[in-house]
Design a protein around this motif. Structure first.
Motif: not given
Length: 438
Positions: A208-209, A238-256, A276-281
């Motif tokens: 999706e990202s 693509a990195y910005e879309c993937a690391l967006s903090p708003w994904h945690r509010l989506r229901l299907r992303h609450r389960h691993p 942390p996201p900056p270190y990972r990136r």
């Protein structure tokens, strides 16, 4: 970590000539070094200086390309292998070094129209030339009578063209926007899906990202097409879309999602997701993609010193959990293997383009509808709003001093007679409606 490679690098034009002499494309050379084709293009144009371990690997590869023996076209009888006296090894090495420096100097002084490209056979210094190789090499058929200096070999170049060759910029301008976008998507999307998977650990979110990044790129295609590095533009989005903090509010992303099957891959993915996201990136860009520190710092919007600190802390965290990954080269290949084990496929470019256009139309219509609703609400408010001041009606008060109502008393004699008379009269008929004359 930002020092230049220890091996000497040839000039930018010589780098391109060596690659073309070995019949390698930029993509093939980039896959050997572990970088992108745009990075190789920057190295060959002189815009970017190769640095770090990627620069050392690039320098070794160029030296190996210069030392590789190539199929030589026919040489003159005057320089036949049987009549050439073997020279001492020291003399051969000195002669080869002088010939190489002379060839580089001639290539710098030669105008662009007089270069070897497009001129047919050309001679270059043979760094792997030895007397033993001369005797072991079978004699080539004599189809040409061109004299070849000792210690040189002949390479085949393209013939003279009647029209000037097309530059890469001309090829890009010759493509339509749809074709250029599809070419960029086909080149970058598969690798970006794997990279975003390393950042998020979620397969669907990675796809999706990348699709969202290319949809934004298609909406801003005039800007992206003129960018110096379109692949880097899309990668950052693509990195910005993937690391967006708003994904945690989506229901299907609450389960691993299900983790990788291999135990070592699971441990590596868990360690990456704990960073942390900056270190990972920063780690993925430097050790996974193979960018240099300046490019990594620019893409993460940080200084070079901050990028170095992030990279060092990320490597320490990985080495503490997985000591086998203390070597940067081993870490690079483990990241590549982790991203390649998952079957991550990107959608077709035509579907991404149409999806982006539908999304743009939807939001445009939604904005128009919201604007119309806001204008209508404002007009209705203006129309129904009072134009002057109306005082409020006060609340009622209890009146004091009024006598209470009295119930009727007994009837008088006249009232009783009247009641008796009314009861005796007929209740129906016209006599009841007509008045009586008195």
């Amino acid at each position: 970590m930002t020092q230049s490679p220890a091996l000497p690098l040839p000039p930018p034009k010589e780098r391109r000539r060596l690659r073309e002499a070995a019949s390698l494309t930029r993509a093939q050379l980039a896959s050997r070094v572990g970088v992108t084709g745009e990075t190789v293009r920057g190295w060959e144009t002189g815009r970017v200086t190769p640095r770090g371990r990627k620069g050392e690997k690039y320098a070794k590869l160029l030296n190996s390309l210069g030392d590789e023996p190539e199929v030589a076209p026919p040489q003159d009888d005057a320089v036949d292998d049987d009549t050439t006296e073997p020279a001492p090894p020291a003399a051969v090495s000195r002669r080869t070094a002088r010939a190489r420096r002379r060839a580089v100097a001639d290539d710098r002084k030669r105008p662009p129209a007089a270069k070897d490209r497009g001129r047919g056979p050309a001679t270059v210094p043979d760094h792997g030339h030895t007397p033993a190789a001369d005797h072991s090499r079978p004699p080539a058929p004599h189809h040409s009578r061109t004299a070849v200096p000792h210690g040189h070999r002949v390479i085949l170049t393209e013939r003279r063209r009647t029209t000037p060759p097309h530059r890469p910029d001309d090829a890009l301008t010759a493509l339509t926007p749809d074709q250029a976008f599809d070419a960029l998507y086909a080149f970058c999307a598969p690798a970006l899906v794997r990279q975003t998977y390393l950042l998020t650990g979620r397969r669907e979110l990675a796809r999706e990202s990348v699709e969202r990044a290319f949809q934004i790129a298609w909406q801003r295609w005039p800007e992206v097409a003129r960018d110096r590095d379109p692949a880097g533009w899309v990668r950052a989005m693509a990195y910005e879309c993937a690391l967006s903090p708003w994904h945690r509010l989506r229901l299907r992303h609450r389960h691993p999602e299900p983790p990788p099957a291999d135990a070592f891959d699971r441990a590596l993915m868990d360690t990456l997701l704990k960073l942390p996201p900056p270190y990972r990136r920063t780690l993925v860009l430097y050790d996974g993609v193979g960018l240099g520190l300046p490019e990594t710092a620019a893409e993460t919007e940080a200084s070079t010193r901050a990028a170095v600190n992030r990279l060092a802390h990320a490597r320490e965290a990985l080495a503490e959990r997985l000591p086998e990954l203390a070597d940067p080269e081993t870490l690079h290949w483990r990241l590549v293997e982790l991203a390649s084990t998952e079957r991550l496929r990107a959608a077709k470019p035509s579907l991404v383009r149409r999806g982006g256009e539908r999304r743009a139309r939807f939001w445009t219509r939604a904005a128009i509808a919201f604007t119309v609703a806001l204008i209508g609400t404002t007009a209705l408010t203006v129309r129904t709003a009072p134009t002057h001041y109306e005082p409020p009606v006060p609340a009622g008060e209890t009146v004091q001093g009024v006598p209470p109502p009295v119930a009727p008393g007994p009837l008088s004699e006249s009232e009783q007679e009247l009641r008796a008379k009314l009861r005796k009269e007929e209740q129906k008929g016209p006599d009841r409606l007509l008045p009586q004359l008195r």
